[in-house]
Write a protein that holds these residues in place. Structure first.
Motif, PDB file in Angstrom:
ATOM      1  N   ARG B 189       0.832  -1.211   0.000  1.00 56.69           N
ATOM      2  CA  ARG B 189       0.000   0.000   0.000  1.00 56.69           C
ATOM      3  C   ARG B 189       0.863   1.257   0.000  1.00 56.69           C
ATOM      4  NH1 ARG B 189      -2.445  -1.385   5.564  1.00 56.69           N
ATOM      5  NH2 ARG B 189      -0.330  -2.198   5.677  1.00 56.69           N
ATOM      6  N   ASN B 191       3.502   1.755   1.556  1.00 59.40           N
ATOM      7  CA  ASN B 191       4.095   2.038   2.850  1.00 59.40           C
ATOM      8  C   ASN B 191       5.596   1.803   2.826  1.00 59.40           C
ATOM      9  OD1 ASN B 191       1.988   2.839   4.725  1.00 59.40           O
ATOM     10  ND2 ASN B 191       1.108   0.832   4.343  1.00 59.40           N
ATOM     11  N   GLN B 254      10.201   3.492   4.909  1.00 56.53           N
ATOM     12  CA  GLN B 254       9.093   2.750   5.523  1.00 56.53           C
ATOM     13  C   GLN B 254       8.209   3.687   6.335  1.00 56.53           C
ATOM     14  OE1 GLN B 254       8.237  -0.695   5.473  1.00 56.53           O
ATOM     15  NE2 GLN B 254       6.452   0.003   6.597  1.00 56.53           N
ATOM     16  N   VAL B 255       6.912   3.625   6.061  1.00 58.45           N
ATOM     17  CA  VAL B 255       5.962   4.350   6.896  1.00 58.45           C
ATOM     18  C   VAL B 255       5.747   3.495   8.143  1.00 58.45           C
ATOM     19  CG1 VAL B 255       3.562   5.080   7.130  1.00 58.45           C
ATOM     20  CG2 VAL B 255       4.773   5.486   4.996  1.00 58.45           C
ATOM     21  N   ILE B 256       5.981   4.082   9.307  1.00 62.47           N
ATOM     22  CA  ILE B 256       5.821   3.327  10.545  1.00 62.47           C
ATOM     23  C   ILE B 256       4.365   3.368  10.986  1.00 62.47           C
ATOM     24  CG2 ILE B 256       6.540   3.120  12.958  1.00 62.47           C
ATOM     25  CD1 ILE B 256       8.785   2.530  11.001  1.00 62.47           C
ATOM     26  N   ARG B 258       0.777   6.467  11.304  1.00 63.89           N
ATOM     27  CA  ARG B 258       0.185   7.678  10.749  1.00 63.89           C
ATOM     28  C   ARG B 258       1.066   8.902  10.998  1.00 63.89           C
ATOM     29  NH1 ARG B 258      -3.708  10.800  13.582  1.00 63.89           N
ATOM     30  NH2 ARG B 258      -4.427  12.485  12.235  1.00 63.89           N
ATOM     31  N   THR B 262      10.282   6.614   8.113  1.00 62.59           N
ATOM     32  CA  THR B 262      11.728   6.510   8.260  1.00 62.59           C
ATOM     33  C   THR B 262      12.367   6.162   6.927  1.00 62.59           C
ATOM     34  OG1 THR B 262      11.623   4.159   8.766  1.00 62.59           O
ATOM     35  CG2 THR B 262      11.547   5.664  10.628  1.00 62.59           C
ATOM     36  N   GLN B 316      17.085   8.295   8.736  1.00 57.08           N
ATOM     37  CA  GLN B 316      16.308   9.502   9.001  1.00 57.08           C
ATOM     38  C   GLN B 316      14.916   9.136   9.492  1.00 57.08           C
ATOM     39  OE1 GLN B 316      15.526  11.855   5.518  1.00 57.08           O
ATOM     40  NE2 GLN B 316      14.737  13.595   6.654  1.00 57.08           N
ATOM     41  N   LEU B 318      11.050  10.965  10.597  1.00 60.27           N
ATOM     42  CA  LEU B 318      10.198  12.150  10.694  1.00 60.27           C
ATOM     43  C   LEU B 318       9.034  11.776  11.587  1.00 60.27           C
ATOM     44  CD1 LEU B 318      10.248  13.116   6.974  1.00 60.27           C
ATOM     45  CD2 LEU B 318      10.532  14.784   8.764  1.00 60.27           C
ATOM     46  N   TYR B 330      20.876  10.727  10.958  1.00 57.49           N
ATOM     47  CA  TYR B 330      22.247  10.409  11.333  1.00 57.49           C
ATOM     48  C   TYR B 330      22.950   9.793  10.127  1.00 57.49           C
ATOM     49  CZ  TYR B 330      26.199   7.827  13.184  1.00 57.49           C
ATOM     50  OH  TYR B 330      27.445   7.324  13.377  1.00 57.49           O
TER      51      TYR B 330
ATOM     52  N   MET C   5      22.216   7.962  20.124  1.00 54.96           N
ATOM     53  CA  MET C   5      21.570   8.517  18.939  1.00 54.96           C
ATOM     54  C   MET C   5      21.478   7.461  17.858  1.00 54.96           C
ATOM     55  SD  MET C   5      21.231  12.195  18.881  1.00 54.96           S
ATOM     56  CE  MET C   5      19.697  11.474  19.143  1.00 54.96           C
ATOM     57  N   LYS C   6      22.582   6.701  17.738  1.00 56.99           N
ATOM     58  CA  LYS C   6      22.594   5.650  16.698  1.00 56.99           C
ATOM     59  C   LYS C   6      21.459   4.687  16.967  1.00 56.99           C
ATOM     60  CE  LYS C   6      27.468   5.070  15.921  1.00 56.99           C
ATOM     61  NZ  LYS C   6      28.578   4.175  15.676  1.00 56.99           N
ATOM     62  N   LEU C   9      17.964   5.970  16.138  1.00 55.52           N
ATOM     63  CA  LEU C   9      17.658   6.056  14.711  1.00 55.52           C
ATOM     64  C   LEU C   9      17.623   4.701  14.045  1.00 55.52           C
ATOM     65  CD1 LEU C   9      19.671   9.242  14.144  1.00 55.52           C
ATOM     66  CD2 LEU C   9      17.296   8.969  13.489  1.00 55.52           C
ATOM     67  N   PHE C  10      18.336   3.716  14.626  1.00 53.99           N
ATOM     68  CA  PHE C  10      18.325   2.420  13.963  1.00 53.99           C
ATOM     69  C   PHE C  10      17.205   1.513  14.412  1.00 53.99           C
ATOM     70  CE2 PHE C  10      21.463   2.483  10.889  1.00 53.99           C
ATOM     71  CZ  PHE C  10      22.554   3.205  11.337  1.00 53.99           C
ATOM     72  N   PRO C  12      13.954   2.145  14.549  1.00 55.44           N
ATOM     73  CA  PRO C  12      12.866   2.090  13.557  1.00 55.44           C
ATOM     74  C   PRO C  12      13.248   1.265  12.340  1.00 55.44           C
ATOM     75  CG  PRO C  12      13.487   4.349  14.041  1.00 55.44           C
ATOM     76  CD  PRO C  12      14.297   3.490  14.915  1.00 55.44           C
ATOM     77  N   LEU C  13      14.536   1.324  11.966  1.00 58.79           N
ATOM     78  CA  LEU C  13      14.977   0.559  10.814  1.00 58.79           C
ATOM     79  C   LEU C  13      14.825  -0.922  11.078  1.00 58.79           C
ATOM     80  CD1 LEU C  13      16.689  -0.134   8.253  1.00 58.79           C
ATOM     81  CD2 LEU C  13      18.638  -0.070   9.790  1.00 58.79           C
ATOM     82  N   GLY C  16      11.377  -1.864  11.143  1.00 56.46           N
ATOM     83  CA  GLY C  16      10.860  -1.802   9.788  1.00 56.46           C
ATOM     84  C   GLY C  16      11.197  -3.035   8.989  1.00 56.46           C
ATOM     85  N   CYS C  20       7.632  -5.702   9.050  1.00 53.80           N
ATOM     86  CA  CYS C  20       6.965  -4.929   8.006  1.00 53.80           C
ATOM     87  C   CYS C  20       5.467  -5.139   7.949  1.00 53.80           C
ATOM     88  CB  CYS C  20       7.572  -5.271   6.644  1.00 53.80           C
ATOM     89  SG  CYS C  20       8.863  -4.098   6.182  1.00 53.80           S
ATOM     90  N   ALA C  21       5.041  -6.335   8.212  1.00 53.07           N
ATOM     91  CA  ALA C  21       3.627  -6.643   8.023  1.00 53.07           C
ATOM     92  C   ALA C  21       2.732  -5.796   8.905  1.00 53.07           C
ATOM     93  CB  ALA C  21       3.401  -8.125   8.315  1.00 53.07           C
ATOM     94  N   LEU C  23       3.435  -2.770  10.085  1.00 55.18           N
ATOM     95  CA  LEU C  23       3.698  -1.346   9.996  1.00 55.18           C
ATOM     96  C   LEU C  23       2.954  -0.754   8.816  1.00 55.18           C
ATOM     97  CD1 LEU C  23       7.524  -1.347  10.550  1.00 55.18           C
ATOM     98  CD2 LEU C  23       5.790  -0.681  12.177  1.00 55.18           C
ATOM     99  N   GLY C  24       2.823   0.534   8.858  1.00 62.17           N
ATOM    100  CA  GLY C  24       2.228   1.199   7.716  1.00 62.17           C
ATOM    101  C   GLY C  24       0.820   1.665   8.018  1.00 62.17           C
ATOM    102  N   VAL C  25       0.250   2.362   7.024  1.00 60.52           N
ATOM    103  CA  VAL C  25      -1.093   2.917   7.190  1.00 60.52           C
ATOM    104  C   VAL C  25      -1.962   2.579   5.995  1.00 60.52           C
ATOM    105  CG1 VAL C  25      -0.388   4.844   8.645  1.00 60.52           C
ATOM    106  CG2 VAL C  25      -0.302   5.074   6.167  1.00 60.52           C
ATOM    107  N   GLU C  26      -3.257   2.666   6.194  1.00 56.72           N
ATOM    108  CA  GLU C  26      -4.174   2.529   5.073  1.00 56.72           C
ATOM    109  C   GLU C  26      -4.151   3.832   4.281  1.00 56.72           C
ATOM    110  OE1 GLU C  26      -5.689  -0.225   4.405  1.00 56.72           O
ATOM    111  OE2 GLU C  26      -5.089  -1.256   6.223  1.00 56.72           O
ATOM    112  N   LEU C  33       0.852  12.358   6.838  1.00 55.26           N
ATOM    113  CA  LEU C  33       2.009  11.988   6.020  1.00 55.26           C
ATOM    114  C   LEU C  33       2.035  12.753   4.701  1.00 55.26           C
ATOM    115  CD1 LEU C  33       1.899   8.152   6.610  1.00 55.26           C
ATOM    116  CD2 LEU C  33       3.621   9.712   7.480  1.00 55.26           C
ATOM    117  N   LEU C  40      10.424  13.455   3.230  1.00 47.87           N
ATOM    118  CA  LEU C  40      11.793  13.172   3.670  1.00 47.87           C
ATOM    119  C   LEU C  40      12.759  14.268   3.234  1.00 47.87           C
ATOM    120  CD1 LEU C  40      11.618   9.385   2.995  1.00 47.87           C
ATOM    121  CD2 LEU C  40      12.170  10.400   5.188  1.00 47.87           C
TER     122      LEU C  40
END
Lengths: 318, 461, 74
Positions: B189, B191, B254-256, B258, B262, B316, B318, B330, C5-6, C9-10, C12-13, C16, C20-21, C23-26, C33, C40
């Motif tokens: 979708r 995302n 990737q959208v985390i 709403r 990132t 990154q 947001l 970073y 800090m690292k 920031l990591f 969420p990665l 992610g 993945c399944a 995460l995200g929005v309709e 967003l 970005l």
């Protein structure tokens, strides 16, 4: 007498359903396709001289409109809508299309602050609006309205991607969005099939795929609310997008000299007062136009102001 | 709506609404709800009678002017004019014109001395003197540069977006030509997005005075003497040289939820060719036990390797709070010159409503940067010691910490056009990477801090 | 400080990539967003100007993305 009338109507609807025929008419530079669906005359115009294309287009669109009618019509006892309404409090499985429509209804509920509510269909049990002027007999009492209002309330509906659960006694009605949704789906089909200009008109809710050849607009006549023929219809030139009309041209009650339209306020259970007789809205999609017209009517006296504030193109008749 | 960055979001920008007393943008909210229902991303506009809807196919322009000034050193002015046009089927054309002018003095790589120093200008004609105790700065740098960029982006298949662009940049002594290409794939979708891109640049450098011979001594004397030109030519090996830069970038967005999105990137860069700075020298000073400990005996032209491989990873995030937005990133970079660096960049956008201008906002900005020295970085060389293979005294590849603090203020003017002002303070602090200072060098500032102001005005219409 | 800090920031990665399944929005949840400030590269002109400054004054460059063409400045 009433029973006989009801039987006649039922028979009529069944007949209409069996009357699923697509008719083709050839004009100078276009083909006109007509059929009946959702208790309305429907037409599709394609600006092309290709008969095969027009036939395919007509069949595809008619099939889609009938599919939506079979799935979401309150009158069809085999529809998903009926299954949900007869579920007596149990959960009912739904597919993605139904989920998306319910979500859309949810958005409209929130945008209208609860005035637009597809669970308000049960109110028809105390309100009956017919084609002819009714007398005081059909005007409900405050107690009656209050009683039936307990079965109204979108907040009481629970649904997710896979199922929906209504509280027993509640009903949902896709009537407010079904026809416009069918128009938009038909346009998607038309665009996939051909680049020729196509107009889809389902009982007055219509949309076009693009402007006519040579960038000419489509000429659309909007019916005047009064049945008597003294008033002329309004002609609108449409180049792209959709048009939907909401109003009480055909369905209303007159009580004590006051005219009550058939748009009911889902929160109070009473018809919206001082609403315009008809509102026609232009928007990129038909369902958008339809909802905006309905939302405007729900504002009553402030209908025109509401649409002007949103910078929407519209015509209103009082 | 303009497709920005690598991920294309197929909805129209709206103002959020929830409060009944605010003017709710029902039209826009319905547009989004309709798109979700019908699964369409292509919006037609409703056009009636003779009213033409001119929103689609319109150009969007950005114009900006930036002023950069270091205390007592370089000043630069840069102007950008950017034009973007979005076509009906999500195709975007972007054209950008950049003009910048540089003036002032830059460090030439030599170290300060307790006495007056004389250097020869890069062109070979003329000398300049530096006061005692001052860091040697060469003020012959004023140049104007013009750059043109063109970028085309379009969907090439459902969920696939391709982009390609060209770049040309010209200044008096430098020409740069480049191309870039990028492919993005959206899934789930929209995302998640994977993207892969490359860029290739070919640069030609024709410095005034030609390319100096590595480690040759800078000729100091009287440039009006008859044999000066011949002697100067002996220190040169050519009039021009080239370098190529190839970059590969892999990204994942990737959208985390709403409120949060990132991005994670990996990049690999190869630079080949002439990477030395022809205008920079290194002071050769007397060794620890000599009479002239720390006193400059000679100035020799620097020499860097002819290739550099850089890699970086970048993350990154947001996050949208109730009204404000935090943007934090970073980056870690490492290369085969043994330079490693950390960059932390953060911005916090605070909307001010209509109190200080229509839809105004302020955005504080903080950036922190730290790098380690290149392995051939030498703030000075010792007279008599064996010459290393490569050496450079350029503080920009030495050990350094910098930070930037700034504030941006923006609002809407005229017919909803963006106007913004940005003021920042940038401080560069080179540090000692572990070089013992002989003799007189102990009494001078080998690592001067550089303070700069950045001021920018932007107008979009 | 840098280590934390690292991590911030990591995380969420990592989430992610592995989760993945969930995460995200309709599509209809993209109201925030879709705003310009949630892009970005929200201010590409500012980024281009800043990148040029830091490329000229520091030893690192890029890593964030292409889009408007590389700097290519020297």
């Amino acid at each position: 007498m009433l029973l006989l009338l009801k039987l006649l109507i039922l028979f009529n609807e069944n007949y209409l359903n069996k009357n699923r025929v697509v008719q083709l008419v050839k004009n100078k530079d276009s083909y006109g396709i007509t059929f009946n669906a959702m208790a309305s005359p429907c037409e599709v115009i394609i600006q092309s001289t290709d008969k095969q294309l027009a036939t395919k287009l007509g069949n595809d669109i008619a099939s889609e409109v009938w599919r939506i009618e079979d799935k979401y019509s309150r009158y069809n006892h085999r529809s998903v809508c009926s299954a949900i309404n007869n579920s007596a409090g149990h959960c009912v499985a739904i597919d993605e299309e139904t989920y998306l429509l319910l979500n859309f209804a949810e958005q409209c509920y929130q945008l209208s602050d609860g005035l637009f509510d597809i669970s308000s269909g049960v109110l028809r049990k105390v309100w009956s609006f017919q084609n002819i002027q009714s007398n005081n007999d059909n005007f409900p009492t405050a107690v009656q309205v209050k009683q039936v209002l307990t079965n109204v309330g979108w907040r009481k509906v629970h649904f997710n991607q896979n199922k929906i659960t209504l509280v027993k006694g509640m009903e949902i009605d896709f009537g407010g969005i079904g026809k416009e949704y069918a128009v938009d789906r038909a346009i998607i089909i038309a665009k996939k099939l051909t680049n020729n200009p196509v107009l889809v008109n389902l009982g007055g809710d219509l949309a076009v795929t693009c402007s006519r050849i040579n960038n000419e607009p489509w000429q659309v006549a909007i019916e005047h609310p009064d049945i008597d023929n003294n008033h002329t219809d309004m002609i609108v030139s449409l180049k792209s997008g959709a048009l939907a009309t909401s109003g009480d041209a055909r369905r209303f009650i007159i009580n004590d000299g006051k005219r009550y339209g058939h748009i009911l306020n889902a929160k109070t259970g009473w018809p919206v007062e001082e609403a315009p007789r008809s509102i026609t809205v232009v928007a990129p999609q038909c369902i958008q136009a339809g909802i905006l017209a309905t939302l405007a009517l729900l504002q009553g006296t402030h209908a025109e102001q509401f649409l002007m504030e949103q910078e929407i193109k519209f015509w209103a008749r009082r | 709506m303009v497709a920005r960055g690598l991920a294309v979001v197929d909805v129209v920008v709206i103002n959020t609404m929830k409060n009944k007393t605010e003017k709710t943008n029902i039209k826009a909210a319905l547009t989004i709800a309709t798109a979700a229902l019908l699964g369409t991303s292509n919006f037609t506009k409703a056009e009636t009678t003779s009213i033409a809807n001119v929103e689609e196919n319109a150009w969007e322009f950005d114009s900006a002017f930036l002023f950069y000034s270091e205390a007592d050193r370089v000043s630069a002015g840069e102007a950008i004019f950017n034009a973007t046009k979005t076509f009906t089927d999500e195709e975007v054309l972007n054209l950008k014109l950049t003009v910048d002018a540089l003036t002032g003095a830059s460090a030439n790589g030599g170290v300060a001395q307790p006495n007056v120093q004389t250097f020869t200008r890069p062109s070979g004609s003329g000398q300049y003197t530096i006061a005692a105790g001052d860091t040697p700065l060469d003020d012959t740098f004023h140049d104007t540069r013009v750059q043109l960029n063109g970028q085309w982006t379009q969907p090439i298949a459902p969920n696939y977006t391709a982009s390609g662009g060209v770049h040309i940049s010209k200044e008096y002594d430098y020409l740069s030509l480049g191309v870039n290409g990028n492919l993005a794939f959206d899934f789930d979708r929209k995302n998640s997005t994977f993207s892969a891109g490359f860029s290739y640049f070919q640069d030609k450098f024709t410095p005034e005075g030609g390319i100096p011979k590595a480690f040759s001594s800078m000729l100091i004397g009287d440039s009006s003497l008859p044999n000066w030109d011949d002697e100067f030519a002996k220190t040169r090996i050519g009039s021009e040289d080239t370098k190529t830069t190839t970059d590969i970038l892999l990204g994942f967005t990737q959208v985390i939820n709403r409120r949060m999105i990132t991005q994670f990137n990996y990049s690999y860069s190869m630079v080949d060719g002439y990477l030395t700075d022809p205008f920079k020298i290194i002071s050769v000073v007397g060794g620890f036990n000599s009479i002239d400990a720390g006193v400059a005996q000679d100035y020799i032209y620097e020499s860097r390797p002819d290739s550099r491989i850089k890699q970086s990873i970048y993350a990154q995030s947001l996050y949208h709070f109730d009204k404000s937005v935090l943007d934090i990133s970073y980056r870690y970079m490492w290369d085969d010159w043994q330079i490693t660096s950390h960059t932390i960049d953060s911005r916090f956008r605070i909307p001010l409503g209509d109190a200080f201008g229509r839809e105004s906002y302020i955005q504080p900005h903080f950036r922190f940067y730290q790098q380690s020295a290149a392995e051939f970085y030498k703030p000075f060389l010792i007279d008599g010691a064996a010459l290393p293979t490569y050496a450079s005294a350029d503080y920009r590849i030495g050990e350094m910490t910098t930070f930037t603090v700034g504030l941006k203020y923006g609002l809407l003017v005229n017919n909803g056009h963006d106007l913004s002002f940005r003021l920042e303070y940038y401080r560069q602090t080179p540090t000692d990477a572990g070089f013992d200072e002989p003799g007189v060098l102990k009494g001078v500032d080998l690592y001067p801090t550089i303070d700069a102001i950045i001021a920018q005005v932007t107008y979009s219409f | 400080m840098i280590k934390e800090m690292k991590l911030v920031l990591f995380i969420p990665l990592i989430i992610g990539v592995t989760g993945c399944a969930s995460l995200g929005v309709e599509p209809w949840e993209r109201d925030l967003l879709a705003k310009d400030e949630m892009s970005l590269n929200a201010a590409p002109v500012d980024s281009a100007l800043d990148d040029h400054i830091y490329f000229s004054k520091e030893a690192s460059s890029g890593g964030k993305g292409f889009g408007g063409g590389g700097c290519g400045c020297n």
